[in-house]
Design an enzyme around this catalytic site. Structure first.
Site, PDB file in Angstrom:
ATOM      1  N   ASP A  40       0.838  -1.205   0.000  1.00 51.22           N
ATOM      2  CA  ASP A  40       0.000   0.000   0.000  1.00 51.22           C
ATOM      3  C   ASP A  40       0.868   1.248   0.000  1.00 51.22           C
ATOM      4  O   ASP A  40       2.020   1.220   0.462  1.00 51.22           O
ATOM      5  CB  ASP A  40      -0.898   0.028   1.239  1.00 51.22           C
ATOM      6  CG  ASP A  40      -1.938  -1.077   1.219  1.00 51.22           C
ATOM      7  OD1 ASP A  40      -2.319  -1.500   0.119  1.00 51.22           O
ATOM      8  OD2 ASP A  40      -2.352  -1.516   2.307  1.00 51.22           O
ATOM      9  N   ARG A 181      -3.678  -5.087   8.118  1.00 46.77           N
ATOM     10  CA  ARG A 181      -4.765  -4.177   8.467  1.00 46.77           C
ATOM     11  C   ARG A 181      -5.941  -4.940   9.075  1.00 46.77           C
ATOM     12  O   ARG A 181      -6.601  -4.455   9.998  1.00 46.77           O
ATOM     13  CB  ARG A 181      -5.244  -3.423   7.223  1.00 46.77           C
ATOM     14  CG  ARG A 181      -4.355  -2.296   6.790  1.00 46.77           C
ATOM     15  CD  ARG A 181      -4.923  -1.621   5.565  1.00 46.77           C
ATOM     16  NE  ARG A 181      -4.947  -2.508   4.402  1.00 46.77           N
ATOM     17  CZ  ARG A 181      -5.559  -2.230   3.268  1.00 46.77           C
ATOM     18  NH1 ARG A 181      -6.240  -1.106   3.145  1.00 46.77           N
ATOM     19  NH2 ARG A 181      -5.502  -3.056   2.254  1.00 46.77           N
TER      20      ARG A 181
END
Length: 297
Positions: A40, A181
Site C-alpha cells: 500500500d 490491516r
C-alpha cells in the site's frame, strides 16, 4: 541490452508499488518490469522487482511467507482499517475497562496460527475484474469473502498508552495473502474498542530481506540477483548436465528422474550456473514448468 535479474527495493511511504515499477523501468531502460506483491502507499519496505525474463520468477516468489513490522492503534476504527481512512468510531473511556495487557495478549493469541480472515474492502483483490478499492472509491459496498491464512508469529515489541489510545508495535510472520490491516481491525473488534493500522513495513519476502534492498535514489546501476541465484534461493537446486539442460530447453522430459526432486518444484541450473527453468514432477519424469527465454538466463 538489459540483463535479467531480481531487484530488491526498499519502498518509501507515499508511493504505490506501480510507482516503483515505473521508476525501475526508467532506471533500467526497459518496459519489462514487474513486482511480486503489492505494498500500500502508506507502507514501506521490501518490494521484489523482476526485470526482463526474470519477471517469470515472480510467480514463484509472490506466494512466499512474509514478515512485517507494524503499529496497531487500539481505540479507533477507520473506513480503510489504516490511518489513511475516515475515522468511524473512537472508543469511550468506559470501553477500556476490560482492555488489560492480558486481554490484549489473549486477543493476539486468537489471531495466531491458522485463522480465517476477511480482507479489508479497500484491498487490491479483484471483484468481477475490478480491484476492490476501485469499487469502494466508486461508492460501491464491497464485502469480501473470508480466506484461510497462517499467522506463525504475532509478537508485541512495545506498548504505548497515549492520547486515549493504546499503540502496539508488532512483528508478524505470515503466509501470503494475510492482511495486517485486518489483524489490527479484528484485534480492536475483539477487545471492544476498535483498531486500525498506523504504520506498516515489510522486512522479508521468503528468503529476501529488506536489509539487502536499495532505495529509490540508488536504482541507477543497482545490483540485481541473477535468475539462477534468485531461483536457487526460493527453490531446491537441481544441477543439470549440458545434455539435460538442452533437453529441458527443447521441451523434452527427463525420463525416470523425478526422484531427484523432493519438493513439488525445483530450479534447474546448467553447468555454467545459468537458470534453465523451473522443473516439476510428472509421474516418474521431470519436465519444465517454466523455461527461461533464450538469452535471459
Amino acid at each position: 541490452m538489459v540483463s535479467p535479474g531480481i531487484l530488491l527495493v526498499d519502498k518509501p511511504a507515499g508511493l504505490t508499488s506501480h510507482d516503483v515499477v515505473a521508476r525501475t523501468r526508467r532506471a533500467f531502460g526497459t518496459r519489462k518490469v514487474g513486482h511480486a506483491g503489492t505494498l500500500d502507499p502508506m507502507a514501506t519496505g521490501l518490494l521484489v522487482i523482476g526485470i526482463e525474463g526474470a519477471t517469470r520468477l515472480l510467480t514463484y516468489i509472490v506466494g512466499a511467507d512474509k514478515t512485517y513490522q507494524a503499529t496497531i492503534r487500539l481505540g479507533q476504527t477507520t473506513g480503510t482499517d489504516d490511518a489513511e481512512g475516515e475515522i468511524l468510531m473512537t472508543a469511550e473511556p468506559e470501553a477500556w475497562s476490560a482492555v488489560t495487557d492480558a486481554a490484549v495478549d489473549e486477543g493476539i493469541l486468537a489471531l495466531t496460527g491458522e485463522i480465517s480472515q476477511v480482507p479489508s474492502s479497500v484491498s487490491a483483490i479483484k471483484v468481477d475484474g475490478r480491484r476492490a478499492y476501485d469499487r469502494v472509491r466508486a461508492g460501491e459496498e464491497v464485502v469480501l469473502a473470508a480466506r484461510d491464512v497462517v499467522v506463525s508469529r504475532f509478537d508485541v515489541s512495545a506498548r504505548r498508552q497515549q492520547d486515549g489510545f493504546l499503540d502496539l508495535d508488532v512483528i508478524v510472520d505470515c503466509s501470503s495473502g494475510t492482511y495486517i490491516r485486518s489483524l489490527a481491525r479484528d484485534l480492536g473488534a475483539a477487545l471492544g474498542v476498535g483498531g486500525h493500522l498506523t504504520a506498516l513495513r515489510r522486512t522479508r519476502v521468503g528468503p529476501f530481506e529488506v536489509t539487502d534492498a536499495v532505495g529509490l535514489d540508488a536504482l541507477e546501476g543497482a545490483p540485481t540477483l541473477t535468475p539462477g541465484d534468485a531461483a536457487g534461493r526460493i527453490l531446491p537446486v537441481l544441477e543439470m548436465s549440458a545434455e539435460e539442460a538442452r533437453d529441458l530447453r527443447h521441451g523434452k522430459r527427463l525420463g525416470g528422474q523425478a526422484a531427484r526432486l523432493a519438493d513439488a518444484l525445483g530450479a534447474a541450473i546448467d553447468p555454467d550456473g545459468l537458470l534453465v527453468g523451473i522443473v516439476e514432477k510428472r509421474g516418474a519424469d521431470l519436465k519444465s514448468a517454466m523455461n527461461m527465454p533464450e538469452g535471459d538466463r
